[in-house]
Write a protein that holds these residues in place. Structure first.
Motif, mmCIF file in Angstrom:
data_model
loop_
_atom_site.group_PDB
_atom_site.id
_atom_site.type_symbol
_atom_site.label_atom_id
_atom_site.label_comp_id
_atom_site.label_asym_id
_atom_site.label_seq_id
_atom_site.Cartn_x
_atom_site.Cartn_y
_atom_site.Cartn_z
ATOM 1 N N TYR A 73 28.788 51.603 23.479
ATOM 2 C CA TYR A 73 29.047 50.763 24.718
ATOM 3 C C TYR A 73 29.748 51.535 25.723
ATOM 4 O O TYR A 73 30.760 52.325 25.417
ATOM 5 C CB TYR A 73 30.048 49.486 24.247
ATOM 6 C CG TYR A 73 30.340 48.640 25.539
ATOM 7 C CD1 TYR A 73 29.307 47.770 25.893
ATOM 8 C CD2 TYR A 73 31.559 48.587 26.046
ATOM 9 C CE1 TYR A 73 29.661 46.832 27.021
ATOM 10 C CE2 TYR A 73 31.843 47.832 27.019
ATOM 11 C CZ TYR A 73 30.930 46.838 27.551
ATOM 12 O OH TYR A 73 31.270 46.269 28.635
ATOM 13 N N LYS A 76 30.727 47.632 31.777
ATOM 14 C CA LYS A 76 30.137 46.108 32.330
ATOM 15 C C LYS A 76 29.873 46.150 33.649
ATOM 16 O O LYS A 76 31.011 46.649 34.443
ATOM 17 C CB LYS A 76 30.749 45.163 31.599
ATOM 18 C CG LYS A 76 30.178 43.532 32.274
ATOM 19 C CD LYS A 76 30.889 42.530 31.915
ATOM 20 C CE LYS A 76 30.562 42.201 30.465
ATOM 21 N NZ LYS A 76 29.414 41.575 30.089
ATOM 22 N N ASP A 104 22.082 45.525 29.658
ATOM 23 C CA ASP A 104 21.758 43.955 29.406
ATOM 24 C C ASP A 104 21.628 43.273 30.771
ATOM 25 O O ASP A 104 22.433 42.922 31.540
ATOM 26 C CB ASP A 104 22.730 43.220 28.616
ATOM 27 C CG ASP A 104 22.324 41.955 28.245
ATOM 28 O OD1 ASP A 104 21.660 41.390 28.612
ATOM 29 O OD2 ASP A 104 22.216 41.589 26.963
ATOM 30 N N GLU A 105 20.244 42.710 31.072
ATOM 31 C CA GLU A 105 20.048 42.265 32.527
ATOM 32 C C GLU A 105 20.719 40.894 32.619
ATOM 33 O O GLU A 105 20.976 40.606 33.745
ATOM 34 C CB GLU A 105 18.428 42.035 32.497
ATOM 35 C CG GLU A 105 17.850 43.293 32.934
ATOM 36 C CD GLU A 105 16.185 43.051 32.862
ATOM 37 O OE1 GLU A 105 15.932 41.754 33.015
ATOM 38 O OE2 GLU A 105 15.649 43.892 33.262
ATOM 39 N N GLN A 106 21.232 40.334 31.648
ATOM 40 C CA GLN A 106 21.910 39.018 31.613
ATOM 41 C C GLN A 106 23.491 39.251 31.705
ATOM 42 O O GLN A 106 23.932 38.400 32.692
ATOM 43 C CB GLN A 106 21.396 38.253 30.534
ATOM 44 C CG GLN A 106 20.036 37.657 30.285
ATOM 45 C CD GLN A 106 19.421 36.931 31.417
ATOM 46 O OE1 GLN A 106 20.403 35.921 32.215
ATOM 47 N NE2 GLN A 106 18.386 37.037 31.955
ATOM 48 N N THR A 107 24.058 39.996 30.795
ATOM 49 C CA THR A 107 25.452 40.284 30.999
ATOM 50 C C THR A 107 25.869 41.252 31.665
ATOM 51 O O THR A 107 26.885 41.377 32.075
ATOM 52 C CB THR A 107 25.902 40.483 29.423
ATOM 53 O OG1 THR A 107 25.398 41.790 28.950
ATOM 54 C CG2 THR A 107 25.368 39.216 28.678
ATOM 55 N N ASP A 109 25.861 44.486 30.497
ATOM 56 C CA ASP A 109 26.784 45.516 29.700
ATOM 57 C C ASP A 109 25.689 46.785 29.726
ATOM 58 O O ASP A 109 24.472 46.645 29.504
ATOM 59 C CB ASP A 109 26.811 45.066 28.265
ATOM 60 C CG ASP A 109 28.002 43.864 28.161
ATOM 61 O OD1 ASP A 109 28.668 43.949 28.933
ATOM 62 O OD2 ASP A 109 27.607 42.980 27.406
#
Length: 779
Positions: A73, A76, A104-107, A109
């Motif tokens: 990770y 974000k 991550d296209e939604q979050t 991250d």
């Protein structure tokens, strides 16, 4: 709080925002205003709308060399307009987007999917976007952010320039710098101690040390000796993390060469048996006898030697062979077996480049003895003296008189008899003779010093039983002078005086020459000859420096009474015996003007004396030009006369008028009447003459057979001495050419009576050539 749709803001969170803040790596925020449609709203405290914020970025960090199984990770990205309803789509682009880094296209991250290496790439630059999930319209402007790779100590120090080679002089003091080594560490020098390197010696630390921080290698001892060991191999290690536990390290090899200094003296073998040479006594000067070499533990220029001879240096010399550094002993002067058969030559070797730092180590020179044996050879006779002799003889010596004696001997032990002779190429006149046994030189001819004052001959000496053993010596014979030549006046002296000369006036100074050369020098005495003792006009004054002056004894001379005086002068030398001669001084009496001679009875002497050199040259040039002109005129006249005499008698044309009158030339029109020349046939009436009848016109000349003769004899008839020619009839004409030339010739046998038969035109001519009747002439 109500927010406008055009004032949304991104919020990007790092992997550990707290961690970002704790390490102090977060960048200062910067505000970028942007709008999404509509007009820009005014900003101020009284506005009902929220002030628009820009992107607030913090750096993202990712640790290098991550070895986990799951993606790492990173952080974000987020916008404050995202209310978690899933209607916003996040995307990234740029370096490593979609491969190394995924989002991550939604979050929003971001994760790293690959193992990163900071030494390969230290950071990545990407761009972030936020779009509407349904319409795909951009909700925020595209913005750029950086992901930095965080360093760990994963690179060991490396010596990029190794292995190293250095040098240091032997006997260098402790702490002498040899060279510097440098190691490089690929880790981040700005982060921790991963790139902080320290140095140490692993092998050879007793001889050399290295500075921990700079890598400079230095000597640890002061007695390095190249002659004992000329190089050392060291291992130098570099450790990062400032040498702390857990640091990485690398090593390299360092070769240190010990250079030479001149710390060893020259050494010559002292055993005489090593240097025993033999040479013939007949060997030429410069012949090598043998070689000697000195040993030196040093190398290079420090082994350069110079050699010298301390004993027997008058017969031998030594030079150095620059290639081998050997001493070459050679002959300096001819050797003599009979004089000395063995020579002990002391040769000394000296270092050329002595270092004063090592003067305390002793003398940098050594010596040895070279034994040279001389072998015997058969040698030619030797003259005494060897350089040649000088003999003297009087020029009046009689034939057979002794001039001198030459000596020569056989230098060999056997001492064989010697025979002498004269090289006749040096005495072609055979003036001298030499006794073959005794070497006595006598005269064969009478000498004359004035002809040849010196005679240089060559005497040859050979062994009686071996004529190949021969030697030569130059002999100079000086002829001593005898006073056998009287003195003479140097030149036939002449002098000039003016008629108004005063008594005691110096007329001339005379000197003499004498072919003799007395050893005490010349001394001459001057006096007037006895026949001039009664002379009352001139006196002679002996100046006592071998010259004499002539002075006038009375005043006034008259060149019309006597213009030349001859004064006999007697000259006597100092002998012995004294010889004398009489010379004459010619004195001219001249007319003068203010002391300058003007005329001496127009004699050539005075003229030449009165004229300057330039005037004489001009006069000679004029005379030469006149002579050339006269010769040219005579040549032209002779050429014209030759042409006239060589013309063919058959080639006579028209009328040629020739006169022998020596009158005044073309300008003289009074000598005779020129009209007679202009009209040859318009003759004036001739005057009566006692020599013949009156002749008035040409037709009257043919009245009798003698008319031509009468016309020729009459001087009053023009055009005087004429001769007539007629047109050339050509070679085919039987008459050829007719002329009045030779008309009166009595030797011609040709009969011209046939001319009467040619017609009326030739009858008159026939009358000219009709032979005369003797009877008529008698009557």
């Amino acid at each position: 709080m109500a927010l406008s749709w055009t004032a949304r803001t991104w919020t990007l969170a790092a992997l550990a925002f707290l961690g970002c803040s704790s390490f102090g790596w977060c960048d200062a925020s910067r505000t970028i205003g942007s709008t999404s449609g509509g007009s820009t709203q005014d900003q101020g405290a009284s506005s009902l709308e929220r002030v628009k914020r820009g992107w607030v970025w913090n750096q993202f960090f990712v640790v290098e060399e991550y070895t986990g199984t799951e993606p790492l990770y990173v952080g974000k990205i987020h916008t404050d307009s995202d209310e978690g309803e899933g209607n916003i789509k996040y995307t990234i682009s740029g370096e490593g987007a979609g491969s190394i880094f995924i989002i991550d296209e939604q979050t929003g991250d971001i994760h790293a999917t690959e193992r990163l290496d900071r030494e390969e790439k230290a950071f990545y630059t990407l761009r972030a976007r936020a779009r509407d999930q349904l319409s795909n319209d951009p909700l925020e402007p595209e913005s750029e952010f950086v992901i930095k790779v965080q360093d760990i100590n994963d690179s060991e120090p490396k010596f990029l320039e190794g292995p190293y080679i250095g040098s240091v002089a032997e006997l260098s003091p402790i702490g002498t710098s040899v060279m510097k080594v440098t190691a490089s560490d690929a880790d981040d020098p700005t982060y921790g101690s991963s790139a902080r390197v320290v140095y140490s010696v692993l092998d050879g630390e007793k001889i050399f040390t290295v500075d921990r921080h700079t890598g400079i290698i230095m000597t640890a001892v002061a007695d390095l000796d190249r002659e004992t060991q000329d190089r050392y191999e060291l291992v130098v290690k570099a450790t990062d993390m400032a040498g702390q536990m857990g640091g990485l390290s690398g090593s390299t090899t360092v070769t240190i060469v010990i250079t030479d200094v001149n710390d060893n003296p020259a050494a010559l073998p002292h055993r005489v048996s090593m240097y025993q040479f033999s040479v013939s006594e007949g060997a030429a000067v410069g012949t090598p006898v043998g070689r000697v070499i000195a040993t030196d533990a040093d190398m290079g220029d420090n082994t350069d030697m110079s050699y010298l001879i301390k004993e027997e240096g008058e017969l031998f010399k030594v030079t150095t062979d620059v290639e081998t550094q050997e001493a070459v002993v050679s002959i300096k002067k001819p050797l003599d077996f009979e004089a000395k058969r063995t020579h002990n030559v002391v040769v000394e070797a000296v270092n050329k480049h002595v270092d004063p730092r090592f003067a305390n180590l002793g003398s940098f020179r050594d010596e040895t003895i070279v034994c040279v044996s001389v072998s015997d050879v058969d040698e030619p006779p030797v003259f005494q003296p060897a350089e040649g002799a000088i003999m003297e003889v009087q020029e009046d010596a009689k034939v057979g008189a002794l001039v001198g004696v030459v000596a020569a001997r056989d230098p060999d032990v056997k001492n064989k008899p010697v025979r002498f002779s004269i090289d006749r190429t040096t005495d072609q006149d055979m003036i001298f003779h030499i006794d073959p046994d005794s070497g006595a030189i006598t005269l064969e001819k009478i000498l004359d010093r004035e002809t040849a004052g010196w005679h240089n001959i060559t005497v040859r000496a050979v062994e009686a039983d071996n004529h190949t053993m021969a030697s030569h010596s130059a002999l100079s014979i000086r002829i001593l002078d005898v006073n056998d030549n009287p003195p003479e006046l140097a030149t036939p002296y002449e002098a000039s005086i003016c008629e108004d000369a005063k008594p005691g006036q110096l007329i001339h100074t005379i000197s003499v020459v004498d072919r003799d050369e007395p050893q005490s020098g010349h001394r001459f005495y001057f006096t007037l000859a006895p026949e001039a003792s009664s002379n009352r006009h001139f006196t002679l004054w002996d100046v006592k420096d071998n010259t004499a002056g002539i002075r006038t004894q009375r005043s006034g001379f008259n060149r019309h009474e006597q213009n030349v005086y001859f004064l006999p002068i007697l000259v006597v030398d100092s002998g012995p015996p004294s010889l004398s001669s009489t010379g004459t001084l010619t004195i001219h009496v001249c007319g003068c003007d203010t002391g300058a001679i003007q005329s001496c009875n127009a004699t050539a002497y005075v003229i030449s004396a009165a004229l300057s050199p330039g005037a004489l040259i001009a006069l000679l040039v004029c005379m030469l030009i006149l002579i050339v002109l006269v010769l040219l005129i005579l040549t032209l006249k002779r050429h014209r006369k030759g042409q006239r005499m060589t013309e063919d008698e058959e080639d006579m044309r028209d009328n040629v008028i020739k006169y022998n009158d020596e009158g005044g030339g073309e300008q003289d029109t009074q000598a005779y009447d020129m009209s007679a020349l202009r009209n040859l046939y318009d003759f004036p009436e001739a005057k009566s003459s006692d020599s013949g009848p009156d002749i008035r016109s040409l037709p009257q000349w043919i009245q009798s057979n003698r008319k031509v003769e009468q016309a020729d004899a009459d001087l009053t008839v023009p055009p005087y001495d004429s001769f007539q020619t007629y047109a050339f009839e050509g070679t085919s004409s039987p008459a050829l050419s007719l002329s009045s030339i030779h008309t009166l010739s009595t030797t011609s046998e040709q009969d011209f009576s046939y001319l009467s038969d040619w017609g009326p035109r030739f009858r008159q001519l026939a009358g000219y050539y009709a032979p005369g009747n003797p009877e008529e002439e008698g009557s």
